[in-house]
Design an enzyme around this catalytic site. Structure first.
Site, mmCIF file in Angstrom:
data_model
loop_
_atom_site.group_PDB
_atom_site.id
_atom_site.type_symbol
_atom_site.label_atom_id
_atom_site.label_comp_id
_atom_site.label_asym_id
_atom_site.label_seq_id
_atom_site.Cartn_x
_atom_site.Cartn_y
_atom_site.Cartn_z
ATOM 1 N N MET A 30 64.967 44.075 56.553
ATOM 2 C CA MET A 30 64.736 43.031 57.551
ATOM 3 C C MET A 30 66.057 42.657 58.244
ATOM 4 O O MET A 30 66.161 41.620 58.889
ATOM 5 C CB MET A 30 64.103 41.802 56.906
ATOM 6 C CG MET A 30 62.727 42.118 56.303
ATOM 7 S SD MET A 30 61.644 40.707 56.234
ATOM 8 C CE MET A 30 62.553 39.629 55.159
ATOM 9 N N HIS A 34 73.824 43.546 54.249
ATOM 10 C CA HIS A 34 74.961 43.307 53.356
ATOM 11 C C HIS A 34 75.137 44.547 52.480
ATOM 12 O O HIS A 34 74.390 45.528 52.635
ATOM 13 C CB HIS A 34 74.729 42.039 52.526
ATOM 14 C CG HIS A 34 73.387 41.993 51.856
ATOM 15 N ND1 HIS A 34 73.027 42.882 50.861
ATOM 16 C CD2 HIS A 34 72.294 41.195 52.059
ATOM 17 C CE1 HIS A 34 71.793 42.615 50.467
ATOM 18 N NE2 HIS A 34 71.317 41.612 51.177
ATOM 19 N N HIS A 37 72.022 46.303 50.987
ATOM 20 C CA HIS A 37 71.313 47.217 51.897
ATOM 21 C C HIS A 37 72.110 48.523 52.070
ATOM 22 O O HIS A 37 71.555 49.623 52.049
ATOM 23 C CB HIS A 37 71.174 46.596 53.285
ATOM 24 C CG HIS A 37 70.359 45.342 53.339
ATOM 25 N ND1 HIS A 37 70.902 44.122 53.664
ATOM 26 C CD2 HIS A 37 69.033 45.119 53.144
ATOM 27 C CE1 HIS A 37 69.966 43.203 53.669
ATOM 28 N NE2 HIS A 37 68.815 43.774 53.349
ATOM 29 N N GLN A 61 54.684 38.734 56.248
ATOM 30 C CA GLN A 61 55.062 38.442 54.855
ATOM 31 C C GLN A 61 55.664 37.056 54.697
ATOM 32 O O GLN A 61 56.089 36.685 53.606
ATOM 33 C CB GLN A 61 55.994 39.522 54.303
ATOM 34 C CG GLN A 61 57.392 39.537 54.883
ATOM 35 C CD GLN A 61 58.170 40.759 54.411
ATOM 36 O OE1 GLN A 61 57.850 41.894 54.769
ATOM 37 N NE2 GLN A 61 59.184 40.550 53.589
ATOM 38 N N GLN A 148 66.369 46.846 43.266
ATOM 39 C CA GLN A 148 65.831 46.175 42.075
ATOM 40 C C GLN A 148 65.858 44.659 42.238
ATOM 41 O O GLN A 148 65.106 43.932 41.597
ATOM 42 C CB GLN A 148 66.626 46.569 40.823
ATOM 43 C CG GLN A 148 65.956 46.051 39.551
ATOM 44 C CD GLN A 148 66.828 46.147 38.329
ATOM 45 O OE1 GLN A 148 67.437 47.183 38.079
ATOM 46 N NE2 GLN A 148 66.881 45.074 37.543
ATOM 47 N N LYS A 149 66.718 44.170 43.123
ATOM 48 C CA LYS A 149 66.809 42.738 43.429
ATOM 49 C C LYS A 149 65.411 42.137 43.635
ATOM 50 O O LYS A 149 65.108 41.054 43.166
ATOM 51 C CB LYS A 149 67.684 42.579 44.674
ATOM 52 C CG LYS A 149 67.511 41.326 45.476
ATOM 53 C CD LYS A 149 68.232 40.177 44.833
ATOM 54 C CE LYS A 149 68.060 38.841 45.516
ATOM 55 N NZ LYS A 149 67.177 38.717 46.608
#
Ligand code: AMP
Length: 282
Positions: A30, A34, A37, A61, A148-149
């Site tokens: 989106m 940072h 990404h 979403q 995984q965040k």
């Protein structure tokens, strides 16, 4: 780097790459990019012939009272970062391209979408599942990269890829953190300096719980209590949505700690919602 705004065009571009026998790695985002990404883009570059990145702040979403309008946007800065990493394609659709008038098909991964974050963001994963399905159909990637965040998101996406027979391998990559442990997130930009400092409680809560488990504390209730105590000790945390020990596949709270377990937490610091998690192997 090729910048493409029209689904039909990127669909044709990606089809040509696949016809030439090239693998495609895809990183949906989106934006407000940072290091988290960028780690996905780097991984895709290592494992594929072609890397495509998308930036789309997906309206479906976000709940009606959520931060869609103020979500950070920095297309220029993002394009520069993506170009520097030498990704091949940047897909930048707008809302009308993705959801034209008359749009009425949604993908809903039942059960797991309603757990953890789903309890507090009722249609969130339906929006995520719908947009990811559309993007996978448009790009047809060999591999798609997720962090995984957003652990629950990765579970939902693995499920939908399996259930709907997408010909894509889902790759889940480690969470990238700031020097003090805070998981990188576009939403960290909302935090004022005091809240930013308070946000370190999430990582502290996860590391302390993980150490307790590894040194023999095997009661999920005790570990949960410990996690809540760390978070409650931080006065700027205005709400604890959930914090506890879960099964990494079903996302249910575990009755006993054995094998691999998921420590997961979601809190509010004022108007900002933060999540984090850690896997522990006992
Ligand atoms: P977003 O732009 O927030 O939708 O995130 C796009 C992708 O980046 C998702 O797969 C996220 O899980 C992943 N991501 C976000 N933050 C991090 C992080 N700190 N480390 C690794 N991946 C991340």
């Amino acid at each position: 780097m090729e910048l493409i705004r029209i689904p039909r065009i990127i669909q044709d571009t990606c089809k040509k790459h696949l016809q030439k026998g090239r693998s495609i790695g895809f990183v949906p985002t989106m934006g407000a990019l940072h290091e988290g990404h960028l780690s996905l883009i780097k991984r895709s570059k290592m494992e594929n012939d072609v890397t495509a990145v998308s930036i789309f702040v997906n309206p479906t979403q976000f709940g009606p009272a959520e931060d869609l309008d103020r979500y950070p946007r920095d297309i220029e800065g993002d394009s520069k970062k993506i170009r520097e990493l030498e990704a091949d394609v940047l897909f930048l659709p707008d809302d009308r391209m993705m959801y034209p008038t008359g749009f009425s098909t949604f993908v809903d991964v039942e059960k797991i979408s309603g757990k953890l974050c789903g309890e507090f963001r009722p249609d969130h994963f339906k929006g995520v599942s719908t947009v990811v399905s559309k993007l996978l159909n448009i790009v047809r990637p060999t591999r798609a990269y997720f962090g995984q965040k957003d652990f629950q998101q990765s579970v939902v996406i693995k499920r939908l890829v399996k259930d709907l027979n997408f010909d894509t391998e889902v790759v889940v990559c480690p969470t990238i953190r700031e020097h003090d442990g805070l998981a990188m997130s576009s939403r960290n930009a909302y935090l004022n300096p005091e809240q930013r400092h308070a946000a370190t409680a999430l990582f502290r809560c996860l590391t302390e719980a993980s150490q307790a488990i590894l040194s023999g504390k095997h009661s999920p209730a005790k570990v949960r209590e410990m996690m809540h105590a760390v978070l409650s000790g931080e006065p700027l945390i205005t709400a604890i949505e959930y914090a506890g020990v879960y099964d990494p596949e079903t996302l249910d709270a575990v009755a006993e700690i054995k094998g691999e377990v998921l420590l997961a937490v979601a809190v509010r610091l004022g108007n900002t919602r933060l999540i984090d998690n850690m896997l522990v192997n006992t």
